[in-house]
Design a protein around this motif. Structure first.
Motif, PDB file in Angstrom:
ATOM      1  N   MET A   1       0.731  -1.116   0.113  1.00  0.00           N
ATOM      2  CA  MET A   1      -0.113   0.228  -0.416  1.00  0.00           C
ATOM      3  C   MET A   1       0.843   1.214   0.590  1.00  0.00           C
ATOM      4  N   SER A   2       0.407   2.229  -0.422  1.00  0.00           N
ATOM      5  CA  SER A   2       1.391   3.178  -0.727  1.00  0.00           C
ATOM      6  C   SER A   2       0.931   4.047  -0.801  1.00  0.00           C
ATOM      7  N   THR A   3       1.396   5.921  -0.228  1.00  0.00           N
ATOM      8  CA  THR A   3       1.009   7.133  -1.195  1.00  0.00           C
ATOM      9  C   THR A   3       2.369   7.888  -1.685  1.00  0.00           C
ATOM     10  N   LEU A   4       1.416   8.006  -3.315  1.00  0.00           N
ATOM     11  CA  LEU A   4       2.261   9.001  -4.036  1.00  0.00           C
ATOM     12  C   LEU A   4       1.685  10.428  -4.964  1.00  0.00           C
ATOM     13  N   GLY A   5       2.573  11.011  -4.117  1.00  0.00           N
ATOM     14  CA  GLY A   5       2.018  12.340  -4.963  1.00  0.00           C
ATOM     15  C   GLY A   5       0.262  12.745  -4.602  1.00  0.00           C
ATOM     16  N   HIS A   6      -0.797  12.856  -4.818  1.00  0.00           N
ATOM     17  CA  HIS A   6      -2.491  13.035  -4.473  1.00  0.00           C
ATOM     18  C   HIS A   6      -2.700  11.545  -4.222  1.00  0.00           C
ATOM     19  N   SER A   7      -1.910  10.426  -4.951  1.00  0.00           N
ATOM     20  CA  SER A   7      -2.932   9.168  -4.756  1.00  0.00           C
ATOM     21  C   SER A   7      -2.339   9.402  -2.861  1.00  0.00           C
ATOM     22  N   THR A   8      -3.757   8.518  -2.227  1.00  0.00           N
ATOM     23  CA  THR A   8      -3.514   7.997  -0.874  1.00  0.00           C
ATOM     24  C   THR A   8      -4.221   6.364  -0.970  1.00  0.00           C
ATOM     25  N   ASN A   9      -3.924   5.635  -0.669  1.00  0.00           N
ATOM     26  CA  ASN A   9      -4.583   4.585  -0.172  1.00  0.00           C
ATOM     27  C   ASN A   9      -4.765   3.679  -1.036  1.00  0.00           C
ATOM     28  N   ILE A  10      -3.739   3.390  -1.680  1.00  0.00           N
ATOM     29  CA  ILE A  10      -3.357   3.048  -3.609  1.00  0.00           C
ATOM     30  C   ILE A  10      -2.900   2.104  -3.123  1.00  0.00           C
ATOM     31  N   PHE A  11      -2.680   0.704  -4.887  1.00  0.00           N
ATOM     32  CA  PHE A  11      -2.251  -0.367  -3.981  1.00  0.00           C
ATOM     33  C   PHE A  11      -1.323  -1.210  -5.509  1.00  0.00           C
ATOM     34  N   TRP A  12      -0.224  -1.733  -5.216  1.00  0.00           N
ATOM     35  CA  TRP A  12       0.557  -2.435  -6.564  1.00  0.00           C
ATOM     36  C   TRP A  12      -0.077  -3.974  -6.885  1.00  0.00           C
ATOM     37  N   HIS A  13      -0.116  -4.152  -7.366  1.00  0.00           N
ATOM     38  CA  HIS A  13      -1.277  -5.647  -7.655  1.00  0.00           C
ATOM     39  C   HIS A  13       0.190  -6.006  -8.765  1.00  0.00           C
ATOM     40  N   ASP A  14       0.646  -6.758  -8.807  1.00  0.00           N
ATOM     41  CA  ASP A  14       1.116  -8.020  -9.923  1.00  0.00           C
ATOM     42  C   ASP A  14       0.349  -8.981 -10.849  1.00  0.00           C
ATOM     43  N   CYS A  15       1.342  -9.473 -11.702  1.00  0.00           N
ATOM     44  CA  CYS A  15       1.194 -10.298 -12.460  1.00  0.00           C
ATOM     45  C   CYS A  15       1.581 -11.522 -12.946  1.00  0.00           C
ATOM     46  N   ALA A  16       0.721 -12.356 -13.873  1.00  0.00           N
ATOM     47  CA  ALA A  16       0.982 -13.615 -13.418  1.00  0.00           C
ATOM     48  C   ALA A  16       3.113 -13.390 -14.330  1.00  0.00           C
ATOM     49  N   VAL A  17       2.593 -12.757 -15.449  1.00  0.00           N
ATOM     50  CA  VAL A  17       3.301 -12.751 -16.666  1.00  0.00           C
ATOM     51  C   VAL A  17       4.775 -11.709 -16.335  1.00  0.00           C
ATOM     52  N   GLY A  18       5.510 -12.313 -16.500  1.00  0.00           N
ATOM     53  CA  GLY A  18       6.091 -10.604 -16.557  1.00  0.00           C
ATOM     54  C   GLY A  18       7.001  -9.995 -17.897  1.00  0.00           C
ATOM     55  N   LYS A  19       8.317  -8.568 -17.138  1.00  0.00           N
ATOM     56  CA  LYS A  19       8.708  -8.183 -17.664  1.00  0.00           C
ATOM     57  C   LYS A  19       9.531  -9.007 -18.792  1.00  0.00           C
ATOM     58  N   VAL A  20      10.401 -10.264 -18.324  1.00  0.00           N
ATOM     59  CA  VAL A  20      11.268 -11.607 -18.395  1.00  0.00           C
ATOM     60  C   VAL A  20      10.496 -12.247 -19.639  1.00  0.00           C
ATOM     61  N   GLU A  21       9.681 -12.686 -18.910  1.00  0.00           N
ATOM     62  CA  GLU A  21       8.938 -13.497 -19.961  1.00  0.00           C
ATOM     63  C   GLU A  21       8.159 -12.275 -21.244  1.00  0.00           C
ATOM     64  N   ARG A  22       7.573 -11.740 -21.416  1.00  0.00           N
ATOM     65  CA  ARG A  22       7.565 -11.308 -22.546  1.00  0.00           C
ATOM     66  C   ARG A  22       8.896 -10.652 -23.287  1.00  0.00           C
ATOM     67  N   GLN A  23       9.474 -10.494 -22.681  1.00  0.00           N
ATOM     68  CA  GLN A  23      10.681 -10.371 -23.666  1.00  0.00           C
ATOM     69  C   GLN A  23      11.622 -11.905 -24.122  1.00  0.00           C
ATOM     70  N   LYS A  24      11.447 -12.835 -23.889  1.00  0.00           N
ATOM     71  CA  LYS A  24      11.177 -14.262 -24.899  1.00  0.00           C
ATOM     72  C   LYS A  24      10.547 -14.277 -25.436  1.00  0.00           C
ATOM     73  N   LEU A  25       9.224 -13.916 -25.624  1.00  0.00           N
ATOM     74  CA  LEU A  25       7.924 -13.963 -26.429  1.00  0.00           C
ATOM     75  C   LEU A  25       8.678 -13.092 -27.499  1.00  0.00           C
ATOM     76  N   LEU A  26       9.284 -12.115 -27.580  1.00  0.00           N
ATOM     77  CA  LEU A  26       9.767 -10.585 -28.905  1.00  0.00           C
ATOM     78  C   LEU A  26      11.429 -11.047 -28.733  1.00  0.00           C
ATOM     79  N   ASN A  27      12.084 -11.848 -27.910  1.00  0.00           N
ATOM     80  CA  ASN A  27      13.051 -12.112 -28.337  1.00  0.00           C
ATOM     81  C   ASN A  27      13.840 -11.236 -28.166  1.00  0.00           C
ATOM     82  N   GLN A  28      13.717  -9.499 -27.445  1.00  0.00           N
ATOM     83  CA  GLN A  28      14.407  -8.640 -27.550  1.00  0.00           C
ATOM     84  C   GLN A  28      13.895  -8.026 -26.112  1.00  0.00           C
ATOM     85  N   GLN A  29      14.841  -6.763 -25.795  1.00  0.00           N
ATOM     86  CA  GLN A  29      14.850  -6.337 -24.675  1.00  0.00           C
ATOM     87  C   GLN A  29      14.216  -5.132 -24.794  1.00  0.00           C
TER      88      GLN A  29
END
Ligand SMILES: Nc1ncnc2c1ncn2[C@@H]1O[C@H](COP(=O)(O)OS(=O)(=O)O)[C@@H](OP(=O)(O)O)[C@H]1O
Ligand SMILES: Nc1ncnc2c1ncn2[C@@H]1O[C@H](COP(=O)(O)OP(=O)(O)O)[C@@H](O)[C@H]1O
Length: 227
Positions: free
Chosen positions: A20-48
């Protein structure tokens, strides 16, 4: 418990931990992680994923370089996307003008969008005047893993003014545009750019040659393959 600056781990009734975080004017906001991440996407695309940030005076050749790099990457089967300052001011940034604080907000927004594209695994090519060093440095610090590649179009003002494809320098010299970069608004050249494009013996390299310089850099640094 403090997790990192601005973030607190909280365990609501579900029992699952959230950041949970307070950033700028946003309070009570939450970071939601997804199952597919940057590494998987990069593998799919064969690039960084990365950000190629092109900065320079109006008329220095930023858009020309951005499009040439985009075309060359496409022909090599690499996914890229061009964020052009002029184009974005037709939509995302149409409520912004050219006062210093508006340019700062323009660069901040494009930096955030570029960061998302890089996280998606794309080679994001941003071409904006981005005249103030602190704004470009702020974008650099947004992007992880040193994957911010600053390209300085180091063309003399006289060359840009002679080209003047949109007639804007003429209007600025006549006092019909106020706060024009290089005329009555500053351009602060980079001190630590990764790539500099400049004239050789008074001649500007051809667009394909400029693009070649950027592509070679991306290739050497491993951005054109998945790790
Ligand atoms: N006052 C002033 N100063 C500089 N440029 C001006 C100005 N007014 C309009 N234009 C046109 O806007 C384009 C630059 O937009 P950017 O978003 O790249 O500018 S900035 O990064 O926020 O400084 C720029 O496009 P390029 O010539 O492609 O750089 C101009 O067409
Ligand atoms: N390498 C180059 N050699 C000669 N002319 C160029 C080169 N790159 C761009 N130009 C010309 O300079 C003008 C400005 O280029 P542009 O890409 O629109 O600059 P910017 O996006 O920085 O305003 C255009 O007329 C373009 O055709």
């Amino acid at each position: 418990m403090k997790f990192e600056k601005g973030f607190t781990v909280c365990t609501p009734r579900s029992g699952r931990n959230f950041l949970m975080s307070t950033l700028g004017h946003s309070t009570n906001i939450f970071w939601h992680d997804c199952a597919v991440g940057k590494v998987e996407r990069q593998k799919l695309l064969n690039q960084q994923g990365c950000v190629v940030w092109i900065t320079g005076l109006s008329g220095s050749g930023k858009s020309t370089l951005a499009c040439s790099v985009g075309r060359e990457l496409h022909s090599r089967g690499k996914l890229s996307y061009v964020l052009d300052g002029d184009n974005l001011r037709h939509g995302l940034n149409k409520n912004l003008g050219f006062k210093p604080e508006e340019r700062t907000e323009n660069i901040r927004r494009v930096g955030e969008v570029a960061k998302l594209f890089a996280d998606a695994g794309l080679i994001c090519i941003a071409s904006l005047i981005s005249p103030y060093r602190k704004d470009r440095d702020a974008c650099r610090s947004m992007v992880p893993d040193a994957s911010f590649i600053e390209v300085f179009m180091n063309m003399p003002l006289e060359v840009c003014e002679l080209r003047d494809p949109k007639g804007l320098y003429k209007l600025a010299r006549a006092g019909k545009i106020k706060g024009f970069t290089g005329i009555d608004d500053p351009y602060e050249p980079p001190l630590n750019c990764e790539i500099e494009i400049r004239q050789k013996d008074g001649i500007c390299p051809a667009p394909c040659e400029m693009a070649g310089q950027v592509i070679s850099y991306l290739d050497e640094k491993g951005y054109l393959h998945a790790h």
